[in-house]
Write an enzyme that holds these catalytic residues in place. Structure first.
Site, PDB file in Angstrom:
ATOM      1  N   CYS A 253       0.676  13.171   6.009  1.00  0.00           N
ATOM      2  CA  CYS A 253       1.445  12.200   6.529  1.00  0.00           C
ATOM      3  C   CYS A 253       2.609  11.826   5.252  1.00  0.00           C
ATOM      4  O   CYS A 253       2.574  10.614   5.011  1.00  0.00           O
ATOM      5  CB  CYS A 253       0.924  11.027   7.068  1.00  0.00           C
ATOM      6  SG  CYS A 253      -0.516  11.467   7.991  1.00  0.00           S
ATOM      7  N   PRO A 256       8.728  10.350   4.197  1.00  0.00           N
ATOM      8  CA  PRO A 256       9.813  11.238   3.606  1.00  0.00           C
ATOM      9  C   PRO A 256       9.772  11.722   2.179  1.00  0.00           C
ATOM     10  O   PRO A 256      10.420  12.246   1.645  1.00  0.00           O
ATOM     11  CB  PRO A 256      10.588  10.171   3.681  1.00  0.00           C
ATOM     12  CG  PRO A 256      10.131   8.750   3.362  1.00  0.00           C
ATOM     13  CD  PRO A 256       8.641   9.068   3.916  1.00  0.00           C
ATOM     14  N   CYS A 374       0.721   0.875   5.683  1.00  0.00           N
ATOM     15  CA  CYS A 374       1.368  -0.286   5.417  1.00  0.00           C
ATOM     16  C   CYS A 374       1.515  -1.325   6.465  1.00  0.00           C
ATOM     17  O   CYS A 374       2.395  -1.889   7.163  1.00  0.00           O
ATOM     18  CB  CYS A 374       3.082   0.482   5.108  1.00  0.00           C
ATOM     19  SG  CYS A 374       3.452   1.317   6.672  1.00  0.00           S
TER      20      CYS A 374
END
Length: 428
Positions: A253, A256, A374
C-alpha cells in the site's frame, strides 16, 4: 487567462465533495489550473476552510434561510457558505468578500439570485454576534459529524475534545531531510541561510517542522532530493521498521511513495518492492523515486492476493501502511469528515485483517512486519492487532504497546505529527 470567479469555483468544489462524495484532492488541482498562480492559494484556502467548518456554515444557513436551496439552485447554497467563511475566518475585507461572492452567482448562471445572496450575507453581518453565541453553546461547535464524535468520545473519554480541536487546525508543515545528502543540523543551517527556520523532532531523526509553511521550490535542495515533504508521524514508521542494506523489503500500500523513498534513504542498498492497488496513484511513486534518484521495483497489485505479484518471495521486512479511515489526518484532508461513514469502519477493519493474513506467510522467520495506519480508531488499530495476534501463533509484538493494548497510537497535536498508529510484529 480569463478571470474566473474564485468563490463560484470553491462552491462547486465543496458541492462535489458533499453531494457527490468526491475527494477534494482529485477535484482541486484541475480547478486550480483555471486561476492565476497568485489565486491558487486562495482557492485552496476557501475549499479547505469551508470543509473544515462545514457544520458551522450549514447551521448558519439553516438559521438565516426559511427553506433550503434545492435542485439546480444547490450550488448557491455552497456559494453562501463560501461567503460566510470569508466573513468569519479570513482577513478579506468584508465589502470585497461580499461583492465577489454575490458576483459568483453570475459565474454559475444564477444572476437572478444575486439579491438573495447579498441579503443573507448582510443579515448574517447584522446578527453575527448573537448567532455565534448560540452556535458556541451547541454540540455542532466541534465541527465533526455526530458518528465520529461518538467514536472519539468512546475511544478517548479524556481527550476527545483535544482531538477534535487538533483536527480543526491548519496542519504544520513537516519535512524529511535526506540523510544521504546532509545531516539534519546541516540542512537546518541551509534553511536558516535561506531566511527560514525549522525545528527538529525529538523522536524521529530526519523530521523537521517549518516555523511557517513554505512553497517547496523555496526549500534548499528540494529539486535535488535533499528534502521531502512528509508528516513526522509517517516518518515514525522507520523507527520500528529499521531497514538494513541488502535486505528484501516490501512496502505494501505504498502510494504515493513517501515511505518507499524513506526506506531507501535509511538503507540505500536494500531491495525494495513497492506495491499498491491503485494504478493511478503509483505514478506518484515513480515521480518520488525519480526526484530522489532512487530505484525500487514498483508493482500494481492487491494486498489480499500477494501470490499474483510476488509469487513465493519471502521478505526480511514488510511495511504495511494499511488502507484506513484516515481519521488521523483530518486536518490535512478536512473532506474526510464528510466523505467517511460510520459503516466504513467495519468494512475497512475487515479489509485490513484480510491483507494482514494474506501477507504474513511472505515474511521470513525472524522477520519484522510493521503495521501502520493514519487512523485513530481502535477498531483499525489496537483491536485489529490484538485479534491478529490471537489467531496467529507465530506472531509476536515487539517494542510497541502491551498484549492487552498493542501498538503505539500518536494523536494529532498542534506542533506534532498527524494521528498515526504503529505495531511492530516479529515472526517467531
Amino acid at each position: 487567462m480569463k478571470k474566473q470567479n474564485l468563490r463560484s469555483l470553491a462552491a462547486q468544489a465543496v458541492e462535489q465533495v458533499v453531494e457527490q462524495g468526491k475527494s477534494l484532492s482529485n477535484i482541486l488541482p484541475p480547478l486550480q489550473q483555471k486561476v492565476s498562480d497568485k489565486d491558487k492559494a486562495l482557492l485552496q484556502e476557501l475549499c479547505f476552510g469551508v470543509l473544515r467548518t462545514l457544520s458551522q456554515l450549514e447551521w448558519l444557513i439553516n438559521k438565516l434561510m426559511s427553506r433550503p436551496m434545492t435542485g439546480k439552485q444547490r450550488t448557491v447554497h455552497y456559494l453562501i457558505m463560501v461567503g460566510f467563511y470569508q466573513l468569519l475566518h479570513t482577513r478579506i475585507p468584508p465589502h470585497a468578500a461580499l461583492a465577489e461572492t454575490v458576483e459568483g452567482a453570475v459565474a454559475i448562471k444564477r444572476p437572478q439570485l444575486k439579491g438573495l445572496i447579498n441579503g443573507v450575507l448582510r443579515q448574517f453581518q447584522r446578527q453575527q454576534e448573537e448567532l455565534l453565541a448560540e452556535f458556541n453553546q451547541s454540540e455542532i461547535r466541534f465541527l465533526h459529524p455526530g458518528w465520529l464524535l461518538t467514536r472519539l468520545k468512546k475511544a478517548y473519554p479524556q481527550q476527545w475534545q483535544e482531538i477534535a480541536d487538533a483536527n480543526n487546525q491548519r496542519p504544520p508543515m513537516w519535512l524529511r531531510v535526506n540523510r544521504n545528502h546532509h545531516t539534519r543540523e546541516a540542512w537546518l543551517a541551509l534553511l536558516e541561510e535561506a531566511g527560514m527556520s525549522g525545528y527538529a523532532h525529538e523522536a524521529y531523526p530526519d523530521a523537521v517542522r517549518l516555523a511557517s509553511p513554505a512553497p517547496v521550490h523555496a526549500l534548499p535542495g528540494f529539486e535535488e532530493g535533499w528534502v521531502t515533504v512528509q508528516d513526522a508521524s509517517a516518518q515514525g514508521c522507520m523507527t520500528w521498521l529499521e531497514p538494513k542494506n541488502g535486505e528484501q523489503i516490501l512496502d505494501l500500500c505504498a502510494a504515493p511513495g513517501g515511505k518507499t523513498t524513506h526506506i531507501l534513504e535509511v538503507a540505500p542498498q536494500a531491495n525494495v518492492m513497492a506495491v499498491d492497488v491503485d494504478e493511478q496513484r503509483l505514478s506518484r511513486v515513480y515521480d518520488n523515486l525519480k526526484r530522489l534518484g532512487m530505484k525500487a521495483q514498483v508493482k500494481q497489485g492487491d494486498g489480499r492476493k500477494p501470490a499474483e505479484w510476488c509469487g513465493e518471495t519471502q521478505f526480511d521486512r514488510i511495511l504495511l501502511d494499511a488502507p484506513c479511515s484516515a481519521t488521523g489526518v483530518i486536518r490535512r484532508h478536512p473532506d474526510i469528515k464528510w466523505l467517511r461513514r460510520d459503516r466504513d469502519i467495519k468494512e475497512l477493519a475487515q479489509l485490513q485483517s484480510e491483507i494482514l493474513d494474506a501477507i504474513w506467510p511472505h515474511l521470513k522467520s525472524g522477520g519484522t512486519l510493521v503495521y501502520a495506519t493514519c487512523s485513530i480508531l481502535p477498531e483499525e488499530n489496537s483491536q485489529q492487532i490484538a485479534a491478529f495476534l490471537e489467531r496467529t501463533p507465530d506472531a509476536a509484538l515487539r517494542d510497541t504497546g502491551t498484549p492487552e493494548r498493542p501498538g503505539q497510537q500518536n494523536l494529532p497535536g498542534a506542533e506534532e505529527g498527524d494521528g498515526f498508529f504503529y505495531a511492530k510484529l516479529i515472526k517467531e
